[in-house]
Scaffold this motif. Structure first.
Motif, PDB file in Angstrom:
ATOM      1  N   ASN A 253       0.824  -1.218   0.000  1.00  0.00           N
ATOM      2  CA  ASN A 253       0.000   0.000   0.000  1.00  0.00           C
ATOM      3  C   ASN A 253       0.856   1.265   0.000  1.00  0.00           C
ATOM      4  O   ASN A 253       0.433   2.311  -0.510  1.00  0.00           O
ATOM      5  N   LYS A 254       2.067   1.160   0.576  1.00  0.00           N
ATOM      6  CA  LYS A 254       2.982   2.304   0.590  1.00  0.00           C
ATOM      7  C   LYS A 254       4.013   2.238  -0.535  1.00  0.00           C
ATOM      8  O   LYS A 254       4.960   3.019  -0.566  1.00  0.00           O
ATOM      9  N   GLY A 255       3.834   1.274  -1.440  1.00  0.00           N
ATOM     10  CA  GLY A 255       4.745   1.172  -2.577  1.00  0.00           C
ATOM     11  C   GLY A 255       6.102   0.598  -2.228  1.00  0.00           C
ATOM     12  O   GLY A 255       7.123   1.068  -2.742  1.00  0.00           O
TER      13      GLY A 255
ATOM     14  N   GLN B  98      11.886   1.478  -4.536  1.00  0.00           N
ATOM     15  CA  GLN B  98      10.675   0.840  -4.028  1.00  0.00           C
ATOM     16  C   GLN B  98      10.763  -0.684  -3.953  1.00  0.00           C
ATOM     17  O   GLN B  98       9.774  -1.349  -3.697  1.00  0.00           O
TER      18      GLN B  98
ATOM     19  N   LYS C  55       5.954   3.624  -8.682  1.00  0.00           N
ATOM     20  CA  LYS C  55       6.308   4.579  -9.725  1.00  0.00           C
ATOM     21  C   LYS C  55       7.330   3.950 -10.669  1.00  0.00           C
ATOM     22  O   LYS C  55       8.388   3.520 -10.228  1.00  0.00           O
TER      23      LYS C  55
ATOM     24  N   LEU D 210      -2.336  -3.533  -7.948  1.00  0.00           N
ATOM     25  CA  LEU D 210      -1.371  -3.283  -6.881  1.00  0.00           C
ATOM     26  C   LEU D 210      -0.094  -2.617  -7.404  1.00  0.00           C
ATOM     27  O   LEU D 210       0.546  -1.848  -6.693  1.00  0.00           O
TER      28      LEU D 210
ATOM     29  N   ASN E 171       0.498   1.188  -7.155  1.00  0.00           N
ATOM     30  CA  ASN E 171       1.069   1.863  -5.986  1.00  0.00           C
ATOM     31  C   ASN E 171       2.544   2.224  -6.171  1.00  0.00           C
ATOM     32  O   ASN E 171       3.148   2.843  -5.291  1.00  0.00           O
TER      33      ASN E 171
END
Length: 454
Positions: free
Chosen positions: A188-190, A270, A258, A253, A256
């Motif tokens: 969820n926070k990548g 990430q 980049k 998903l 989330n």
């Protein structure tokens, strides 16, 4: 007076002999045959780019002005073996060429036996024994170890620090590998624990059991029905099906993160633990925005993979071809020049030293900025060699051999398809391990038998 005259006569004679020797040497140098050798490699980039390989070729031609190197553009990366085969049929094989796999090139009768050229070469003797042996078949040397890379994991230290977790370091255990990937993941926070799990089945057996090799192969025998291989396949499936790996995430998903591709997502900071080779480090040193290190494989092991070149069996300039191959790869003078050019031209060093000469290693690690790579090099005795380019039958055993198993719309799925579907959770490894093991041993035996007469 006679003694003085005798002394002058001796001096005059010495100068006369020296002059004659100098004249003879000049005459010999001037009579050196002008030779052109052809070279095919997928690492040359374009003429406009002038990458480190092309600069090394220019330095070689300057060092040996009687030898010109012509790049053979007819051998293409899109179909390397196919275009080599076409060149062989037309009698136009390049003198020196990069080898995707030594065994297939040997069975095609493309490679020159270079044993006599290597056996008295001091630089060749400084290549680690395991690497020299990997280019040797039936006690004959058929390939030149050209470049060396490590396979293993890179860690983004910043992601672990931000999550208040300890990041894995060289020597980390299998348990620490699994725990760190799971704990740092926060989709969820990548943040993905790793980039993918498709290589776990390759390295896991050797990390779990020091008596096993890559993909379990040891001395031509596989153990794909072993508890180690089955455990590795199931760990890979667990990582993939529980969304710990970026590349196997569903599209909703991935939103989330980049980046347009997995490499951009990693470079954007990430992915916590990335499977890669050391060829990816120079770009990270140059463009990375986070603190990282190379940590190898669990158990303090490192995967080692070498690139090789061969000299055509039909080459008319074998000695010059060997001299060029040496300059570009394991030769001390050539590698010192490679480091000099890289530093002067601002080019990233694209290989670890193949030659273990202390002066080379001292210079290399003086300019290398990744501590973990030095640690891995110091622990090469515990390394495991990736067998793709050197072990007869491996490509079939790991990827290409048809299994007779129906998977989806494929009535006769290849080994790679079976394993991919196991890792994706569509098949159980326990149902296929014995069959895969027998097939791998069969392909190994067939390929080894085919080389016995070479």
């Amino acid at each position: 007076m006679k003694k003085v005259l005798s002394l002058f006569m001796i001096i005059a004679l010495l100068f006369s002999v020296a002059a004659c020797s100098s004249d003879e040497k000049a005459s010999t140098d001037s009579k050196k045959e002008n030779v052109t050798i052809s070279y095919a490699s997928w690492s040359l980039g374009t003429e406009k780019e002038q990458n480190l390989e092309r600069l090394m070729i220019k330095a070689f031609e300057k060092k040996y002005p009687n030898i010109k190197v012509k790049i053979d553009e007819s051998i293409t990366a899109a179909d390397w073996n196919g275009t080599l085969a076409a060149a062989a049929s037309a009698g136009k094989m390049p003198d020196v060429f990069a080898l995707p796999q030594i065994p297939s090139s040997l069975s095609n009768d493309w490679l020159m036996d270079i044993t006599k050229m290597t056996e008295k070469d001091k630089d060749f003797a400084n290549i680690p024994e395991a690497v020299r042996e990997s280019a040797t078949y039936n006690d004959k040397v058929y390939a030149v170890p050209f470049a060396q890379h490590f396979l293993g994991y890179l860690v983004n230290k910043d992601l672990f620090n931000e999550a208040n977790l300890d990041y894995p370091e060289f020597g980390f255990s299998l348990e620490e590998y699994t725990k760190s990937i799971k704990e740092v993941t926060n989709i969820n926070k990548g943040v993905a624990g790793t980039n993918h799990a498709f290589s776990v089945t390759d390295w896991y057996p050797a990390a779990a059991n020091p008596d096993m090799g890559w993909f379990t192969v040891q001395d031509g025998q596989y153990s794909l029905d072993s508890k180690e291989f089955i455990a590795g396949a199931n760990l890979a499936k667990e990582i993939t099906t529980n969304n710990y790996a970026y590349e196997s995430l569903p599209d909703d998903l991935k939103a989330n993160f980049k980046g347009e591709n997995p490499e951009e997502v990693w470079m954007n900071g990430q992915v916590a633990v990335k499977w890669d080779g050391t060829w990816g480090v120079p770009s990270l040193v140059e463009k990375g925005t986070f603190d990282f290190d190379f940590i190898g494989l669990p158990g303090g092991r490192t995967g080692v993979t070498n690139d090789f070149v061969g000299i055509s069996k039909t080459s008319k300039h074998a000695e010059e071809a060997f001299l060029f191959s040496k300059w570009m790869s394991f030769g001390k003078e050539g590698f010192m020049k490679r480091m000099e050019i890289a530093e002067k031209e601002g080019k990233a060093l694209n290989t670890l030293p193949v030659n273990a000469d202390p002066e080379i290693l001292e210079e290399y690690f003086a300019i290398n900025e990744v501590p973990g790579i030095k640690t891995a090099y110091d622990n090469l005795d515990n390394a495991v060699v990736e067998p793709v380019k050197t072990v007869p039958g491996y490509v079939d055993a790991r990827w290409e051999a048809p299994t007779g198993v129906k998977v989806g719309e494929e009535a006769n799925a290849k080994v790679a398809v079976i394993l991919d579907n196991v890792i994706k959770g569509n098949l159980k490894i326990e149902d296929y391990a014995k069959q895969l093991d027998q097939l791998a041993d069969q392909k190994s035996k067939e390929a080894s038998e085919a080389l016995k007469d070479k």
